[in-house]
Design a protein around this motif. Structure first.
Motif, PDB file in Angstrom:
ATOM      1  N   SER A  87      25.669  23.332 -55.991  1.00 24.76           N
ATOM      2  CA  SER A  87      26.601  22.306 -56.464  1.00 24.76           C
ATOM      3  C   SER A  87      27.985  22.880 -56.734  1.00 24.76           C
ATOM      4  N   ARG A  88      28.047  24.111 -57.238  1.00 22.86           N
ATOM      5  CA  ARG A  88      29.342  24.721 -57.536  1.00 22.86           C
ATOM      6  C   ARG A  88      30.166  24.865 -56.254  1.00 22.86           C
ATOM      7  N   LYS A  89      29.516  25.351 -55.207  1.00 28.14           N
ATOM      8  CA  LYS A  89      30.223  25.504 -53.941  1.00 28.14           C
ATOM      9  C   LYS A  89      30.619  24.135 -53.386  1.00 28.14           C
ATOM     10  N   ALA A  90      29.718  23.173 -53.474  1.00 23.14           N
ATOM     11  CA  ALA A  90      30.012  21.825 -52.977  1.00 23.14           C
ATOM     12  C   ALA A  90      31.211  21.226 -53.709  1.00 23.14           C
ATOM     13  N   LEU A  91      31.323  21.503 -55.006  1.00 25.65           N
ATOM     14  CA  LEU A  91      32.466  21.011 -55.776  1.00 25.65           C
ATOM     15  C   LEU A  91      33.772  21.546 -55.195  1.00 25.65           C
ATOM     16  N   GLY A  92      33.778  22.827 -54.822  1.00 27.08           N
ATOM     17  CA  GLY A  92      34.960  23.419 -54.223  1.00 27.08           C
ATOM     18  C   GLY A  92      35.276  22.809 -52.870  1.00 27.08           C
ATOM     19  N   VAL A  93      34.249  22.589 -52.073  1.00 24.40           N
ATOM     20  CA  VAL A  93      34.431  22.032 -50.730  1.00 24.40           C
ATOM     21  C   VAL A  93      35.070  20.650 -50.791  1.00 24.40           C
ATOM     22  N   ILE A  94      34.529  19.785 -51.632  1.00 24.80           N
ATOM     23  CA  ILE A  94      35.047  18.413 -51.658  1.00 24.80           C
ATOM     24  C   ILE A  94      36.347  18.308 -52.450  1.00 24.80           C
ATOM     25  N   SER A  95      36.542  19.190 -53.439  1.00 27.43           N
ATOM     26  CA  SER A  95      37.805  19.173 -54.186  1.00 27.43           C
ATOM     27  C   SER A  95      38.967  19.537 -53.269  1.00 27.43           C
ATOM     28  N   LYS A  96      38.753  20.548 -52.441  1.00 29.11           N
ATOM     29  CA  LYS A  96      39.792  20.952 -51.486  1.00 29.11           C
ATOM     30  C   LYS A  96      40.149  19.781 -50.567  1.00 29.11           C
ATOM     31  N   SER A  97      39.140  19.084 -50.066  1.00 27.43           N
ATOM     32  CA  SER A  97      39.385  17.967 -49.158  1.00 27.43           C
ATOM     33  C   SER A  97      40.041  16.797 -49.874  1.00 27.43           C
ATOM     34  N   GLU A 189      36.659  28.501 -54.500  1.00 24.32           N
ATOM     35  CA  GLU A 189      36.191  28.044 -53.182  1.00 24.32           C
ATOM     36  C   GLU A 189      37.272  27.203 -52.501  1.00 24.32           C
ATOM     37  N   GLY A 190      37.614  27.577 -51.270  1.00 28.59           N
ATOM     38  CA  GLY A 190      38.598  26.819 -50.511  1.00 28.59           C
ATOM     39  C   GLY A 190      40.038  27.224 -50.740  1.00 28.59           C
ATOM     40  N   MET A 191      40.295  28.118 -51.713  1.00 27.22           N
ATOM     41  CA  MET A 191      41.659  28.593 -51.933  1.00 27.22           C
ATOM     42  C   MET A 191      42.064  29.548 -50.808  1.00 27.22           C
ATOM     43  N   GLU A 192      43.323  29.494 -50.429  1.00 23.32           N
ATOM     44  CA  GLU A 192      43.842  30.370 -49.381  1.00 23.32           C
ATOM     45  C   GLU A 192      45.043  31.123 -49.942  1.00 23.32           C
ATOM     46  N   PHE A 193      44.929  32.458 -49.996  1.00 22.40           N
ATOM     47  CA  PHE A 193      45.920  33.285 -50.675  1.00 22.40           C
ATOM     48  C   PHE A 193      46.874  33.952 -49.690  1.00 22.40           C
ATOM     49  N   ASP A 194      48.135  34.011 -50.091  1.00 23.20           N
ATOM     50  CA  ASP A 194      49.138  34.751 -49.327  1.00 23.20           C
ATOM     51  C   ASP A 194      49.102  36.237 -49.674  1.00 23.20           C
ATOM     52  N   TYR A 195      48.810  36.533 -50.942  1.00 21.86           N
ATOM     53  CA  TYR A 195      48.728  37.917 -51.411  1.00 21.86           C
ATOM     54  C   TYR A 195      47.504  38.048 -52.319  1.00 21.86           C
ATOM     55  N   ALA A 196      46.751  39.130 -52.113  1.00 19.19           N
ATOM     56  CA  ALA A 196      45.610  39.444 -52.975  1.00 19.19           C
ATOM     57  C   ALA A 196      45.826  40.845 -53.520  1.00 19.19           C
ATOM     58  N   LEU A 197      45.797  40.986 -54.857  1.00 15.07           N
ATOM     59  CA  LEU A 197      46.112  42.243 -55.516  1.00 15.07           C
ATOM     60  C   LEU A 197      44.891  42.787 -56.246  1.00 15.07           C
ATOM     61  N   PHE A 198      44.668  44.102 -56.148  1.00 17.18           N
ATOM     62  CA  PHE A 198      43.576  44.765 -56.862  1.00 17.18           C
ATOM     63  C   PHE A 198      44.184  45.811 -57.781  1.00 17.18           C
ATOM     64  N   THR A 199      43.991  45.651 -59.105  1.00 14.00           N
ATOM     65  CA  THR A 199      44.585  46.569 -60.084  1.00 14.00           C
ATOM     66  C   THR A 199      43.722  47.803 -60.321  1.00 14.00           C
ATOM     67  N   ASN A 200      42.450  47.613 -60.648  1.00 11.85           N
ATOM     68  CA  ASN A 200      41.539  48.712 -60.978  1.00 11.85           C
ATOM     69  C   ASN A 200      40.160  48.125 -61.266  1.00 11.85           C
ATOM     70  N   LEU A 201      39.184  48.980 -61.445  1.00 12.58           N
ATOM     71  CA  LEU A 201      37.841  48.526 -61.799  1.00 12.58           C
ATOM     72  C   LEU A 201      37.205  49.552 -62.729  1.00 12.58           C
ATOM     73  N   SER A 202      36.744  49.094 -63.877  1.00 14.69           N
ATOM     74  CA  SER A 202      36.020  49.952 -64.816  1.00 14.69           C
ATOM     75  C   SER A 202      34.934  49.120 -65.473  1.00 14.69           C
ATOM     76  N   GLN A 203      34.091  49.756 -66.260  1.00 12.14           N
ATOM     77  CA  GLN A 203      32.895  49.080 -66.763  1.00 12.14           C
ATOM     78  C   GLN A 203      33.228  47.856 -67.605  1.00 12.14           C
ATOM     79  N   ASP A 204      32.688  46.737 -67.188  1.00  7.91           N
ATOM     80  CA  ASP A 204      32.836  45.475 -67.903  1.00  7.91           C
ATOM     81  C   ASP A 204      31.904  44.453 -67.261  1.00  7.91           C
TER      82      ASP A 204
END
Length: 483
Positions: A87-97, A189-204
């Motif tokens: 259902s979560r994915k379906a919400l994204g699909v139909i919201s985008k449309s 779901e359904g978002m289209e990005f011009d730029y995607a940024l990755f800062t870092n990853l640590s335990q969380d």
């Protein structure tokens, strides 16, 4: 959108369906909260962590739902019924449309990582606006759309909320913090990005993700959502960022930042007090003297500089804007105290973030560091010992106190704090459960040139009532400073 068009959008997600009435019946809205359903709305039933939307289908129908979407078996109803895989994915699909793919009409910048998302987003917003472009911001502390500020409930809203916000926004650019929860729960779901940024990853978030590898894979999902000409900007000084950059090679237009010689935007911190930073891009080098303190903020500044230059903003405009940036409320927010002590409030809530926060305070010349912090109820318990170990090593004294309890009782959390102090703490530490009294005690202990560091909540409002009638860490420090 009509019922027939809804069926078409859901084709790849359907397990089964049943149509009743006319297929050209118009749809006037979408809702996943039965209380907000109106006549002619589609209700999407989502199974949450404390409530199951499938239990509220009758309420949605009473409020006028013209169709329902579910992902589990439910009784038959006299309205069109769509059983989908998720259902979560379906919400994204139909919201985008339903909202006509609003992310296509914006420059959309997504920022993911454990630490630094909020500061980087505000840095970028200031630079973009200095360049004469209007900018929306969707993130942890608040949402800013068309210049209007509203509180945020989650770091990233759900897909329906996001599509609504993007549709409402008249701004040219939208900057969005993207959490791992949002990525795995189809909120983007359904978002289209011009730029995607990755800062870092640590335990969380290891209460949610089974391992660091799973956490990393969740963050990596953002980079599969880039537009055809989208660009990725990745910090390769971070080990997980280096792995991400390796995975993305030849798949996307990739740019890297870091002190590493191979970085496309090579950073060279010249000084931490006062801060000074050189950024080299190709044959060009620019020196930036930001107000922000600490090495971790030098990465945030470099990330913002790199992204702004890729957008096409003049380097001199970027430099002036970054140097004028005064910081984000609740992120290394400094308060001078009577008697010469200093208090700082920061959102740091991971071992890595606490390390950088306390290290930065020491770099500012702190004679003694008194650290006040706690642990959130129902959240990743595996990082607690490491957080305590980091504090006991880098601070001169510390106080364990309450953070958000969530569903944990105050007695249970107090027992947890005492157990952690006995098992993993040392003679530097004590436990004061009431957060306002813990801050009061720390400020009373602090002498000239000492720093009181209060981490975990930033400018977030308190969930519990404490002895001092204050609503947040900044509120408490301000009250005690006046006193």
């Amino acid at each position: 959108m009509t019922i027939q068009e809804l069926l078409h959008e859901l084709q790849t997600e359907l397990e089964s369906y049943q149509l009743y009435g006319k297929e050209d019946t118009p749809i006037y809205g979408i809702e996943d909260d039965s209380r907000n359903v109106k006549e002619g709305y589609v209700f999407v039933a989502i199974q949450g962590y404390s409530r199951d939307g499938h239990d509220y289908i009758d309420e949605a129908l009473q409020n006028g739902a013209c169709a329902i979407i579910v992902d589990k078996e439910v009784p038959s109803y006299s309205v069109p019924y769509f059983n989908v895989k998720n259902s979560r994915k379906a919400l994204g699909v139909i919201s985008k449309s339903f909202y006509h793919s609003p992310s296509k009409d914006k420059m959309l910048i997504g920022i993911t990582g454990t630490n630094g998302k909020t500061t980087t987003s505000y840095l970028l917003k200031q630079v973009i606006e200095a360049n004469g472009q209007s900018c929306s911001l969707i993130g942890t502390t608040q949402n800013i759309i068309n210049g209007e500020v509203s509180p945020s409930i989650n770091t990233t809203p759900n897909s329906l909320g996001l599509n609504k916000l993007l549709t409402e926004s008249n701004d040219q650019v939208v900057i969005m913090e993207v959490s791992s929860h949002a990525l795995t729960q189809y909120r983007v779901e359904g978002m289209e990005f011009d730029y995607a940024l990755f800062t870092n990853l640590s335990q969380d978030h290891l209460d949610y993700h089974a391992s660091m590898e799973e956490y990393f894979e969740a963050k990596s999902m953002l980079f599969g959502m880039l537009k055809e000409n989208g660009k990725a900007v990745v910090n390769i000084d971070d080990g997980w960022g280096e792995q991400l950059a390796h995975n993305l090679q030849s798949k996307v237009s990739l740019y890297t930042i870091g002190k590493d010689e191979q970085s496309d935007f090579r950073m060279n911190p010249k000084s931490m007090s006062p801060p000074s930073l050189e950024v080299q891009a190709g044959s060009h080098t620019i020196t930036i003297s930001p107000e922000l303190k600490g090495l971790y903020n030098m990465y945030n500044v470099t990330m913002a500089f790199a992204t702004a230059q890729l957008i096409g903003i003049d380097p001199d405009t970027i430099k002036k804007s970054l140097e004028a940036f005064a910081g984000v409320e609740g992120r290394f927010q400094v308060y001078k105290q009577q008697g010469g002590a200093t208090a700082v409030i920061d959102y740091a809530h991971t071992p890595d973030a606490i390390f950088h926060c306390l290290t930065t305070v020491r770099e500012q010349g702190a004679r003694n560091i008194i650290h006040v912090f706690g642990f959130r109820g129902d959240r990743d318990p595996t990082k607690r010992a490491s957080m305590l170990s980091t504090s006991s090593e880098l601070s001169d004294s510390y106080i364990l106190t309450f953070d958000n309890l969530n569903t944990v009782s105050s007695n249970n959390m107090k027992d947890t704090l005492l157990h952690l102090q006995n098992e993993h703490g040392n003679e530097k530490g004590t436990v004061i459960p009431d957060r306002t009294l813990a801050i009061k005690q720390a400020l009373e202990w602090a002498g000239e040139e000492d720093w009181v560091v209060i981490t975990g909540k930033g400018n977030e409002k308190y969930q519990q009532e404490y002895e001092l009638q204050t609503s947040s860490d900044p509120d408490t420090v301000s009250l005690l400073t006046k006193a």
